[in-house]
Design an enzyme around this catalytic site. Sequence first.
Site, short mmCIF file in Angstrom:
data_model
loop_
_atom_site.label_atom_id
_atom_site.label_comp_id
_atom_site.label_asym_id
_atom_site.label_seq_id
_atom_site.Cartn_x
_atom_site.Cartn_y
_atom_site.Cartn_z
N TYR A 81 0.88 -1.00 0.06
CA TYR A 81 0.21 0.11 0.00
C TYR A 81 0.83 1.34 0.10
CZ TYR A 81 0.88 0.75 5.09
OH TYR A 81 1.55 1.47 6.22
N ARG B 11 8.16 4.07 -4.77
CA ARG B 11 8.38 3.20 -3.78
C ARG B 11 7.21 2.15 -3.86
NH1 ARG B 11 7.59 5.61 2.15
NH2 ARG B 11 5.20 5.90 1.78
N ARG C 197 -7.55 -20.77 -1.07
CA ARG C 197 -6.45 -20.55 -0.09
C ARG C 197 -5.41 -21.52 -0.22
NH1 ARG C 197 -4.46 -21.92 4.72
NH2 ARG C 197 -3.59 -20.01 6.05
N HIS D 104 -0.85 -21.08 0.55
CA HIS D 104 0.17 -20.16 0.76
C HIS D 104 0.81 -19.77 -0.45
CE1 HIS D 104 -0.66 -21.17 5.04
NE2 HIS D 104 0.42 -20.42 5.32
N LYS E 163 6.29 -1.80 1.81
CA LYS E 163 5.35 -1.35 2.57
C LYS E 163 4.05 -2.05 2.44
CE LYS E 163 3.36 3.27 3.28
NZ LYS E 163 3.45 3.37 4.67
N GLU F 156 13.16 2.82 13.55
CA GLU F 156 12.14 3.58 13.17
C GLU F 156 10.81 3.63 14.21
OE1 GLU F 156 10.31 3.01 9.11
OE2 GLU F 156 10.16 0.94 9.77
N LEU G 72 11.25 1.57 6.51
CA LEU G 72 10.55 2.06 5.46
C LEU G 72 11.47 3.14 4.87
CD1 LEU G 72 8.10 1.10 3.87
CD2 LEU G 72 7.06 3.35 4.70
N1 PDD Z 1 3.12 5.05 7.60
N2 PDD Z 1 7.91 3.76 8.66
C1 PDD Z 1 6.67 3.41 8.88
C2 PDD Z 1 6.80 1.83 9.42
C3 PDD Z 1 5.67 3.92 8.11
O1 PDD Z 1 4.17 2.98 8.51
C4 PDD Z 1 5.71 5.10 7.79
C5 PDD Z 1 4.28 5.78 7.19
C6 PDD Z 1 6.87 5.68 7.72
C7 PDD Z 1 6.94 7.04 7.01
O2 PDD Z 1 6.80 7.22 5.67
P1 PDD Z 1 6.22 8.41 4.87
O3 PDD Z 1 7.27 9.65 5.25
O4 PDD Z 1 6.47 7.97 3.64
O5 PDD Z 1 4.90 8.45 4.93
C8 PDD Z 1 8.10 4.99 8.02
C9 PDD Z 1 1.92 5.60 6.70
C10 PDD Z 1 1.71 7.27 6.74
C11 PDD Z 1 0.80 4.79 7.10
O6 PDD Z 1 0.94 3.32 7.14
O7 PDD Z 1 -0.24 5.32 7.40
#
Ligand code: PDD
Length: 287
Positions: free
Chosen positions: A33, A52, A100, A102, A147, A179, A203
């Site tokens: 996403y 990304r 279903r 894997h 992501k 993070e 991320l």
């Molecule tokens: N999340 N690290 C993680 C684990 C994140 O889920 C996010 C952002 C970031 C920051 O990434 P960016 O600057 O590209 O938004 C870092 C989004 C906002 C979410 O999951 O809602």
Amino acid sequence: MSDLVYLNGEYLPLAEARVPVLDRGFIFGDGVYEVIPVYDRQPFRLQHHLDRLQHSLDGIRLDNPHSLEEWQSLIARIVEAAEWSDQGVYLQVTRGPAPRDHAFPKVVQPTVFIMAMALTTPRPEVVANGVAAITAADNRWQHCDIKTTSLLANVLLRQSSVDAGCAETILIRDGLLTEGSSSSIFVVKDGVIAAPPHSNLVLPGITYDVVVELAGQEGVPLTMRAIPEAELRNADEIWLTSSTKEITAVTRLDGQPVGDGRPGPLFRRLHAAYQTYKHQVMRGRNG
Ligand code: PDD
């Protein structure tokens, strides 16, 4: 939530959008996403988000169902239909419905979903006072650069900060800062900004890249390097960044004040630079 959403070739009201229960996004969290901030109906750094997305799709071995131009026009239509001029576009691609198993299905029909949400950027009192955070062991997998919608570890980690009355959970793996549960983290010591470098364990934040660029423009030294837990705990300033939180100061960590417990001078400078940049890019004016 905006009423009009996009699902697999159709624009329809959210309440009418349906996904089969055997969708691998539902069964396995087998999807990726993006969350794209939109200011004044202009998607912010759209190309970076779509790059990304491609990285995430490559990471889960799923073909990109759309060209860049197709994504741009699908997103543009959702942005146009939404009631807010500032919004957050959420898009998701899953490996689609299949019996279903894997292992990947032989024929994949990906599910593509796009919606707009109200953009809740930090309130003035949050900018003025900062937020509290806790720390926790980073117990996620080894591909945090993807992501993915498989967010259970992030969900549980984030909930532990909610339970503690805090805004974020800052993660430590093998003694090093990674993070936040849903944000990137920066620290400041003696006038120098530091952030963990991009790796498989974090991320690659789009907002992170903006902050790195703005620090360069402001002439503030910034290093990307491994940050031991002790440096996090002794930092003069801690910031979290994300598409929805922009730059937010963390002023309490595990119940202790960060620095003097107030958002620091470099936070104020970079926060102002971020706002100016955002307005310049999106609205063609300063401030
Ligand atoms: N999340 N690290 C993680 C684990 C994140 O889920 C996010 C952002 C970031 C920051 O990434 P960016 O600057 O590209 O938004 C870092 C989004 C906002 C979410 O999951 O809602």
